[in-house]
Each structure stands twice: as C-alpha cells, then as structure tokens.
Motif scaffolding. Structure first.
Motif, PDB file in Angstrom:
ATOM      1  N   UNK A  23       0.837  -1.203   0.000  1.00 34.46           N
ATOM      2  CA  UNK A  23       0.000   0.000   0.000  1.00 34.46           C
ATOM      3  C   UNK A  23       0.873   1.255   0.000  1.00 34.46           C
ATOM      4  N   UNK A  24       1.955   1.231   0.789  1.00 42.31           N
ATOM      5  CA  UNK A  24       2.875   2.378   0.811  1.00 42.31           C
ATOM      6  C   UNK A  24       3.535   2.551  -0.543  1.00 42.31           C
ATOM      7  N   UNK A  25       3.951   1.443  -1.172  1.00 43.15           N
ATOM      8  CA  UNK A  25       4.538   1.512  -2.515  1.00 43.15           C
ATOM      9  C   UNK A  25       3.545   2.132  -3.495  1.00 43.15           C
ATOM     10  N   UNK A  26       2.305   1.671  -3.452  1.00 42.31           N
ATOM     11  CA  UNK A  26       1.280   2.205  -4.355  1.00 42.31           C
ATOM     12  C   UNK A  26       1.056   3.694  -4.119  1.00 42.31           C
ATOM     13  N   UNK A  27       1.020   4.100  -2.847  1.00 37.72           N
ATOM     14  CA  UNK A  27       0.835   5.520  -2.514  1.00 37.72           C
ATOM     15  C   UNK A  27       1.992   6.366  -3.052  1.00 37.72           C
ATOM     16  N   UNK A  41      12.369   9.765 -14.291  1.00 37.81           N
ATOM     17  CA  UNK A  41      12.942   8.698 -13.472  1.00 37.81           C
ATOM     18  C   UNK A  41      12.154   7.403 -13.599  1.00 37.81           C
ATOM     19  N   UNK A  42      12.871   6.295 -13.602  1.00 39.64           N
ATOM     20  CA  UNK A  42      12.267   4.969 -13.466  1.00 39.64           C
ATOM     21  C   UNK A  42      12.535   4.515 -12.035  1.00 39.64           C
ATOM     22  N   UNK A  43      11.836   3.519 -11.622  1.00 43.68           N
ATOM     23  CA  UNK A  43      12.056   2.987 -10.285  1.00 43.68           C
ATOM     24  C   UNK A  43      13.179   1.957 -10.318  1.00 43.68           C
ATOM     25  N   UNK A  44      13.133   1.074 -11.287  1.00 46.44           N
ATOM     26  CA  UNK A  44      14.075  -0.042 -11.341  1.00 46.44           C
ATOM     27  C   UNK A  44      15.304   0.266 -12.177  1.00 46.44           C
ATOM     28  N   UNK A  45      16.437  -0.247 -11.720  1.00 43.34           N
ATOM     29  CA  UNK A  45      17.705  -0.140 -12.431  1.00 43.34           C
ATOM     30  C   UNK A  45      17.584  -0.791 -13.810  1.00 43.34           C
ATOM     31  N   UNK A  46      18.190  -0.165 -14.807  1.00 39.55           N
ATOM     32  CA  UNK A  46      18.246  -0.754 -16.143  1.00 39.55           C
ATOM     33  C   UNK A  46      17.054  -0.440 -17.023  1.00 39.55           C
ATOM     34  N   UNK A  47      16.127   0.361 -16.531  1.00 41.57           N
ATOM     35  CA  UNK A  47      14.966   0.725 -17.338  1.00 41.57           C
ATOM     36  C   UNK A  47      15.384   1.791 -18.341  1.00 41.57           C
ATOM     37  N   UNK A  63      19.738   5.521  -7.186  1.00 45.64           N
ATOM     38  CA  UNK A  63      19.853   6.612  -6.211  1.00 45.64           C
ATOM     39  C   UNK A  63      19.948   6.015  -4.808  1.00 45.64           C
ATOM     40  N   UNK A  64      19.063   5.075  -4.515  1.00 46.61           N
ATOM     41  CA  UNK A  64      19.054   4.445  -3.192  1.00 46.61           C
ATOM     42  C   UNK A  64      20.377   3.733  -2.920  1.00 46.61           C
ATOM     43  N   UNK A  65      20.899   3.071  -3.920  1.00 42.49           N
ATOM     44  CA  UNK A  65      22.171   2.355  -3.754  1.00 42.49           C
ATOM     45  C   UNK A  65      23.316   3.342  -3.494  1.00 42.49           C
ATOM     46  N   UNK A  66      23.325   4.455  -4.241  1.00 37.53           N
ATOM     47  CA  UNK A  66      24.405   5.437  -4.088  1.00 37.53           C
ATOM     48  C   UNK A  66      24.389   6.094  -2.710  1.00 37.53           C
ATOM     49  N   UNK A  67      23.200   6.351  -2.179  1.00 38.28           N
ATOM     50  CA  UNK A  67      23.083   7.088  -0.926  1.00 38.28           C
ATOM     51  C   UNK A  67      22.830   6.203   0.289  1.00 38.28           C
ATOM     52  N   UNK A 118      12.267   9.506   1.342  1.00 35.68           N
ATOM     53  CA  UNK A 118      12.451   8.431   2.331  1.00 35.68           C
ATOM     54  C   UNK A 118      12.094   7.078   1.721  1.00 35.68           C
ATOM     55  N   UNK A 119      11.030   7.040   0.922  1.00 36.13           N
ATOM     56  CA  UNK A 119      10.636   5.798   0.257  1.00 36.13           C
ATOM     57  C   UNK A 119      11.682   5.384  -0.785  1.00 36.13           C
ATOM     58  N   UNK A 120      12.145   6.337  -1.578  1.00 39.85           N
ATOM     59  CA  UNK A 120      13.164   6.036  -2.604  1.00 39.85           C
ATOM     60  C   UNK A 120      14.390   5.408  -1.960  1.00 39.85           C
ATOM     61  N   UNK A 121      14.784   5.921  -0.819  1.00 46.66           N
ATOM     62  CA  UNK A 121      15.989   5.402  -0.148  1.00 46.66           C
ATOM     63  C   UNK A 121      15.811   3.962   0.362  1.00 46.66           C
ATOM     64  N   UNK A 122      14.575   3.468   0.395  1.00 50.71           N
ATOM     65  CA  UNK A 122      14.350   2.062   0.782  1.00 50.71           C
ATOM     66  C   UNK A 122      14.481   1.115  -0.400  1.00 50.71           C
ATOM     67  N   UNK A 123      14.658   1.642  -1.594  1.00 48.78           N
ATOM     68  CA  UNK A 123      14.620   0.828  -2.810  1.00 48.78           C
ATOM     69  C   UNK A 123      15.968   0.229  -3.199  1.00 48.78           C
ATOM     70  N   UNK A 124      16.993   0.445  -2.401  1.00 51.02           N
ATOM     71  CA  UNK A 124      18.319  -0.107  -2.733  1.00 51.02           C
ATOM     72  C   UNK A 124      18.231  -1.626  -2.831  1.00 51.02           C
TER      73      UNK A 124
END
Length: 126
Positions: A23-27, A41-47, A63-67, A118-124
């Motif tokens: 639900x948080x991802x969808x929001x 921006x895409x969400x997934x690497x390689x898009x 971005x999440x991986x870098x930070x 904050x959500x983006x940073x969880x995507x690493x």
C-alpha cells in the motif's frame, strides 16, 4: 500457545506487513506520477528512457544504492528535488541523458518530497 498457533500468528503478521508495504509503494508511486517524477525517473535499475535511449534521470534503485547509509541523504535529496541540482556537479554523468534536475517546488510540496525521498531510499537492492 502451541507452535501451530504461533506459526499462524507470525504468518498473519507477515502478510499484514507485506500488505502495508504494498500500500505504501502504491501511494508513493501515485504521488510520483501525480508530481511528474516518472517523466524522467524509473524505479528499477536498467529501465531505458524514452525511445530506448539513455534515461533522463537516474533510476531510483540507483539513487538508493548510491546514498545507502550516508548520513543526511534524505535531507540532501529532498533539497535536490525541491531546488534542483547543479549540472556541473552531476555524479550521474555518462549514465543518464539529463544534465541536471530542475527545481520542482511548483510540482510537489516539501512534506510530500520528504516522504517520497524516504521511500526512494528504501529501494536499494539487497
């Protein structure tokens, strides 16, 4: 409580947590779409970007991986979202086709930008 009941309880808690995360991802995806973020921006690497070209901006997993683990990353990235970035100091050179991120104060409120970052940073990737 016997072992079977404990397993059932834990499984139920796990499903509830998964539902809450989905639900948080969808929001956050809806907020990103509404704010125009997914234009660059895409969400997934390689898009790939438009027409199969290099993407305009970095994928959020990158971005999440870098930070990941960097103190103050959320504050810094929120400022970049709202105020834009310096085209001469980009660390995404040769990875994306865009030179800099434009300021987005007109497209997204600061509180929403903070939540999105904050959500983006969880995507690493794990």
């Amino acid at each position: 409580m016997n072992a079977l009941h404990k397993i059932a309880l834990l499984a139920g808690l796990g499903m509830a947590a998964t539902s809450a995360c989905a639900a948080a991802d969808d929001d956050m995806k809806a907020l990103a779409a509404k704010s125009g973020c997914l234009t660059c921006h895409a969400i997934e690497h390689g898009t790939p970007g438009p027409n199969g070209m290099a993407p305009i901006g970095p994928a959020w997993q990158d971005v999440a991986k870098m930070y990941k683990g960097k103190p103050g990353a959320d504050t810094f990235l929120t400022r970049v979202v709202l105020e834009g970035s310096n085209p001469y100091g980009s660390h995404w050179k040769d990875q994306v086709s865009g030179l800099a991120m434009p300021p987005n104060k007109v497209a997204i409120k600061e509180a929403d930008a903070k939540k999105l970052v904050k959500w983006i940073l969880t995507l690493a990737p794990k």
